[in-house]
Design a protein around this motif. Structure first.
Motif, PDB file in Angstrom:
ATOM      1  N   THR A  50       0.833  -1.193   0.000  1.00 32.79           N
ATOM      2  CA  THR A  50       0.000   0.000   0.000  1.00 32.79           C
ATOM      3  C   THR A  50       0.872   1.249   0.000  1.00 32.79           C
ATOM      4  OG1 THR A  50      -1.703   1.208   1.214  1.00 32.79           O
ATOM      5  CG2 THR A  50      -0.151  -0.036   2.531  1.00 32.79           C
ATOM      6  N   ALA A  51       0.307   2.346  -0.468  1.00 28.42           N
ATOM      7  CA  ALA A  51       0.991   3.638  -0.429  1.00 28.42           C
ATOM      8  C   ALA A  51       0.437   4.502   0.702  1.00 28.42           C
ATOM      9  CB  ALA A  51       0.854   4.355  -1.761  1.00 28.42           C
ATOM     10  N   SER A  52      -0.362   3.925   1.568  1.00 29.89           N
ATOM     11  CA  SER A  52      -0.930   4.663   2.691  1.00 29.89           C
ATOM     12  C   SER A  52       0.195   5.313   3.493  1.00 29.89           C
ATOM     13  CB  SER A  52      -1.725   3.703   3.581  1.00 29.89           C
ATOM     14  OG  SER A  52      -2.239   4.386   4.698  1.00 29.89           O
ATOM     15  N   GLY A  53       0.071   6.620   3.709  1.00 34.47           N
ATOM     16  CA  GLY A  53       1.074   7.354   4.476  1.00 34.47           C
ATOM     17  C   GLY A  53       2.212   7.924   3.651  1.00 34.47           C
ATOM     18  N   VAL A  54       2.271   7.601   2.365  1.00 36.93           N
ATOM     19  CA  VAL A  54       3.326   8.146   1.507  1.00 36.93           C
ATOM     20  C   VAL A  54       3.112   9.658   1.360  1.00 36.93           C
ATOM     21  CG1 VAL A  54       4.222   8.213  -0.861  1.00 36.93           C
ATOM     22  CG2 VAL A  54       3.793   6.024   0.246  1.00 36.93           C
ATOM     23  N   GLU A  73      -5.708   5.877   3.637  1.00 38.34           N
ATOM     24  CA  GLU A  73      -5.732   4.414   3.826  1.00 38.34           C
ATOM     25  C   GLU A  73      -6.099   3.656   2.556  1.00 38.34           C
ATOM     26  OE1 GLU A  73      -9.529   6.300   4.720  1.00 38.34           O
ATOM     27  OE2 GLU A  73      -7.626   6.565   5.744  1.00 38.34           O
ATOM     28  N   SER A  74      -6.675   4.363   1.579  1.00 35.66           N
ATOM     29  CA  SER A  74      -7.003   3.756   0.288  1.00 35.66           C
ATOM     30  C   SER A  74      -5.928   4.044  -0.760  1.00 35.66           C
ATOM     31  CB  SER A  74      -8.351   4.286  -0.218  1.00 35.66           C
ATOM     32  OG  SER A  74      -9.385   3.940   0.670  1.00 35.66           O
ATOM     33  N   SER A  75      -4.789   4.563  -0.320  1.00 31.47           N
ATOM     34  CA  SER A  75      -3.672   4.936  -1.200  1.00 31.47           C
ATOM     35  C   SER A  75      -4.088   5.992  -2.215  1.00 31.47           C
ATOM     36  CB  SER A  75      -3.079   3.707  -1.899  1.00 31.47           C
ATOM     37  OG  SER A  75      -2.540   2.821  -0.951  1.00 31.47           O
ATOM     38  N   GLU A  76      -4.860   6.991  -1.740  1.00 28.80           N
ATOM     39  CA  GLU A  76      -5.326   8.085  -2.583  1.00 28.80           C
ATOM     40  C   GLU A  76      -4.960   9.418  -1.954  1.00 28.80           C
ATOM     41  OE1 GLU A  76      -9.315   6.054  -4.516  1.00 28.80           O
ATOM     42  OE2 GLU A  76      -9.545   7.385  -2.807  1.00 28.80           O
TER      43      GLU A  76
END
Length: 107
Positions: A50-54, A73-76
């Motif tokens: 996931t990219a969550s928090g990027v 949390e949805s990588s958006e």
């Protein structure tokens, strides 16, 4: 549209994975103009992470950060489209960053 985008991200990830095991954790990020004055970026990594928090940055043509935030949390990551030229940076850490020119973000 989000289902189609997810399929594109998954397909791109599979292509990267099949290209070389050396790039097993490559960043993936796509941004789309929503047509309502906002831009939506979706991200992840080629290994399915996931990219969550990027961290995400939007810079104007003078390289000044005008908007920043993190992937949810949805990588958006969604932001108001700025006036003029801009770039979006997906900052996944050393060797895992992507810069997208605002001119390449289409509706």
């Amino acid at each position: 549209m989000r289902k189609m985008t997810a399929k594109i991200i998954i397909m791109a990830g599979l292509i990267v994975l099949s290209a070389s095991a050396a790039f097993a954790h490559s960043p993936l990020c796509s941004c789309f103009d929503n047509g309502d004055g906002t831009v939506l970026c979706e991200g992840g990594f080629s290994d399915g992470s996931t990219a969550s928090g990027v961290r995400m940055y939007v810079k104007n043509e003078s390289e000044v950060v005008i908007t920043k935030g993190v992937m949810n949390e949805s990588s958006e990551f969604e932001f108001n489209k700025p006036e003029g030229a801009y770039t979006v940076t997906f900052d996944g850490g050393e060797g895992h960053s992507i810069e997208i020119d605002g001119a390449d973000i289409i509706e």
